[in-house]
Design a protein around this motif. Structure first.
Motif, PDB file in Angstrom:
ATOM      1  N   UNK A  86     -10.479  12.408 -34.700  1.00 17.02           N
ATOM      2  CA  UNK A  86     -10.498  12.483 -33.142  1.00 17.02           C
ATOM      3  C   UNK A  86      -9.642  13.794 -33.028  1.00 17.02           C
ATOM      4  N   UNK A  87      -8.457  13.987 -33.647  1.00 20.77           N
ATOM      5  CA  UNK A  87      -7.369  14.789 -33.090  1.00 20.77           C
ATOM      6  C   UNK A  87      -7.855  16.192 -33.534  1.00 20.77           C
ATOM      7  N   UNK A  88      -8.522  16.090 -34.912  1.00 22.15           N
ATOM      8  CA  UNK A  88      -9.250  17.487 -35.387  1.00 22.15           C
ATOM      9  C   UNK A  88     -10.245  18.008 -34.338  1.00 22.15           C
ATOM     10  N   UNK A  89     -11.177  17.143 -34.038  1.00 26.17           N
ATOM     11  CA  UNK A  89     -12.084  17.516 -32.902  1.00 26.17           C
ATOM     12  C   UNK A  89     -11.367  17.991 -31.675  1.00 26.17           C
ATOM     13  N   UNK A  90     -10.519  17.131 -31.216  1.00 25.19           N
ATOM     14  CA  UNK A  90      -9.732  18.102 -30.078  1.00 25.19           C
ATOM     15  C   UNK A  90      -9.177  19.336 -30.375  1.00 25.19           C
ATOM     16  N   UNK A  91      -8.587  19.497 -31.473  1.00 27.46           N
ATOM     17  CA  UNK A  91      -7.947  20.705 -31.761  1.00 27.46           C
ATOM     18  C   UNK A  91      -9.150  21.845 -31.840  1.00 27.46           C
ATOM     19  N   UNK A  92     -10.097  21.541 -32.385  1.00 30.04           N
ATOM     20  CA  UNK A  92     -11.266  22.389 -32.714  1.00 30.04           C
ATOM     21  C   UNK A  92     -11.711  22.955 -31.394  1.00 30.04           C
ATOM     22  N   UNK A  93     -12.149  21.991 -30.352  1.00 22.42           N
ATOM     23  CA  UNK A  93     -12.450  22.490 -28.899  1.00 22.42           C
ATOM     24  C   UNK A  93     -11.197  23.455 -28.306  1.00 22.42           C
ATOM     25  N   UNK A  94     -10.311  22.997 -28.495  1.00 23.47           N
ATOM     26  CA  UNK A  94      -9.066  23.606 -27.817  1.00 23.47           C
ATOM     27  C   UNK A  94      -8.910  24.870 -28.227  1.00 23.47           C
ATOM     28  N   UNK A  95      -9.040  25.109 -29.548  1.00 22.55           N
ATOM     29  CA  UNK A  95      -8.841  26.745 -30.312  1.00 22.55           C
ATOM     30  C   UNK A  95      -9.996  27.473 -30.020  1.00 22.55           C
ATOM     31  N   UNK A  96     -11.390  26.939 -29.984  1.00 24.26           N
ATOM     32  CA  UNK A  96     -12.564  27.890 -29.941  1.00 24.26           C
ATOM     33  C   UNK A  96     -12.775  28.141 -28.440  1.00 24.26           C
ATOM     34  N   UNK A  97     -12.425  27.219 -27.485  1.00 20.89           N
ATOM     35  CA  UNK A  97     -12.951  27.428 -26.137  1.00 20.89           C
ATOM     36  C   UNK A  97     -11.718  27.400 -24.983  1.00 20.89           C
ATOM     37  N   UNK A  98     -10.606  27.134 -25.347  1.00 21.56           N
ATOM     38  CA  UNK A  98      -9.508  27.163 -24.557  1.00 21.56           C
ATOM     39  C   UNK A  98      -8.448  27.841 -24.785  1.00 21.56           C
ATOM     40  N   UNK A  99      -8.359  28.820 -26.047  1.00 17.21           N
ATOM     41  CA  UNK A  99      -7.367  29.539 -26.562  1.00 17.21           C
ATOM     42  C   UNK A  99      -6.005  28.931 -26.470  1.00 17.21           C
ATOM     43  N   UNK A 100      -6.147  27.508 -26.875  1.00 18.41           N
ATOM     44  CA  UNK A 100      -5.033  26.801 -27.163  1.00 18.41           C
ATOM     45  C   UNK A 100      -4.701  26.520 -28.836  1.00 18.41           C
ATOM     46  N   UNK A 101      -3.857  27.466 -29.089  1.00 19.84           N
ATOM     47  CA  UNK A 101      -3.755  27.429 -30.618  1.00 19.84           C
ATOM     48  C   UNK A 101      -4.759  28.655 -31.091  1.00 19.84           C
ATOM     49  N   UNK A 102      -4.271  29.482 -32.225  1.00 13.38           N
ATOM     50  CA  UNK A 102      -5.295  30.228 -32.804  1.00 13.38           C
ATOM     51  C   UNK A 102      -6.275  29.801 -33.514  1.00 13.38           C
ATOM     52  N   UNK A 103      -7.375  30.681 -33.557  1.00  6.50           N
ATOM     53  CA  UNK A 103      -8.552  30.116 -34.489  1.00  6.50           C
ATOM     54  C   UNK A 103      -8.139  30.197 -36.001  1.00  6.50           C
ATOM     55  N   UNK A 104      -7.573  31.403 -36.302  1.00  3.25           N
ATOM     56  CA  UNK A 104      -7.111  31.383 -37.762  1.00  3.25           C
ATOM     57  C   UNK A 104      -6.010  30.560 -38.107  1.00  3.25           C
ATOM     58  N   UNK A 105      -5.329  30.072 -36.829  1.00  2.86           N
ATOM     59  CA  UNK A 105      -4.508  28.898 -37.197  1.00  2.86           C
ATOM     60  C   UNK A 105      -4.582  27.534 -36.903  1.00  2.86           C
ATOM     61  N   UNK A 106      -6.132  27.465 -36.874  1.00  2.00           N
ATOM     62  CA  UNK A 106      -6.592  26.074 -36.786  1.00  2.00           C
ATOM     63  C   UNK A 106      -6.212  25.033 -37.845  1.00  2.00           C
ATOM     64  N   UNK A 107      -6.283  25.665 -38.966  1.00  2.00           N
ATOM     65  CA  UNK A 107      -5.855  24.634 -40.118  1.00  2.00           C
ATOM     66  C   UNK A 107      -4.497  24.281 -40.050  1.00  2.00           C
ATOM     67  N   UNK A 108      -3.648  25.203 -39.522  1.00  2.00           N
ATOM     68  CA  UNK A 108      -2.043  24.973 -39.279  1.00  2.00           C
ATOM     69  C   UNK A 108      -2.019  23.992 -38.326  1.00  2.00           C
ATOM     70  N   UNK A 109      -2.798  23.975 -37.173  1.00  5.83           N
ATOM     71  CA  UNK A 109      -2.609  23.041 -36.323  1.00  5.83           C
ATOM     72  C   UNK A 109      -3.112  21.528 -36.519  1.00  5.83           C
TER      73      UNK A 109
END
Length: 228
Positions: A86-109
């Motif tokens: 659940x949280x991984x999906x949330x972070x993926x959407x935030x990183x790709x579409x809302x610029x909340x956390x970086x795309x290259x930092x998605x694994x870190x987040x």
């Protein structure tokens, strides 16, 4: 806690990406045992709630704000493996579409917010459940403590990652003090939200709460006479 692009070097970001991918892969298999036809819709509701709740920031002082991470809340509601998804999906959407956390930092987040908070929080929750009375009333308080611990734990892991691959010219000790100091305060907010939400759900439908399901199944049946 959302880490932006470039805050950690490429090798560290790749390493956390591998950890995140492995955890998500394992969670996809393990989550099948946590959900059934009755509780599976809860996963979608939890993901939607965490997504919405993370949009709301609360002040913690000196111009700094925090928001719900949701690891413990999700784990207690739908199980730790499903919570990671659940949280991984949330972070993926935030990183790709809302610029909340970086795309290259998605694994870190994902590693920090989805994995560390869930694993640490669930371990604390289960440890408290093991020593507390076997009553549904202890589920929310145990989750409150677990949520409070999980947030500084994620901050400590971030500091470790920064010590290995941080790109900013800041001493690791200073990062540790700042991260733990602020995230203890954020953890208090996390604990309050977790306790309020779980308390409300348990009061109405404790059978839908993964962390309380074994307690509900042990409740004695109430037999009422006709007309009572």
């Amino acid at each position: 806690m959302h880490v932006p692009d470039g805050f950690l070097d490429a090798p560290t970001s790749v390493a956390t990406g591998v950890v995140a991918a492995a955890a998500v892969g394992i969670s996809l298999r393990k989550a099948r045992a946590e959900l059934d036809d009755r509780t599976a819709p809860m996963a979608g509701l939890v993901a939607a709630f965490v997504f919405a709740a993370q949009m709301i920031n609360f002040p913690v002082g000196a111009g700094t704000s925090g928001h719900l991470m949701g690891g413990v809340l999700a784990a207690v509601l739908v199980g730790p493996w499903t919570a990671i998804l659940c949280l991984s999906v949330v972070l993926l959407v935030q990183g790709l579409f809302m610029a909340d956390g970086g795309v290259t930092a998605l694994g870190t987040n994902i590693t920090l917010i989805a994995i560390v908070t869930t694993v640490v929080g669930w371990a604390v929750f289960r440890g408290l459940r093991a020593v507390l009375p076997r009553r549904t009333a202890v589920v929310a308080p145990a989750a409150v403590v677990a949520a409070l611990v999980s947030v500084p734990a994620a901050a400590a892991v971030f500091t470790l990652l920064f010590a290995v691959g941080g790109t900013a010219p800041v001493e690791t000790g200073d990062v540790l003090v700042a991260m733990l100091g602020w995230h203890v305060a954020i953890g208090i907010g996390e604990a309050a939200i977790t306790g309020l939400v779980l308390g409300a759900v348990i009061a109405v439908r404790p059978d839908l709460v993964h962390g309380a399901r074994d307690l509900v199944s042990q409740r004695p049946l109430e037999i009422r006479k006709a007309g009572a």
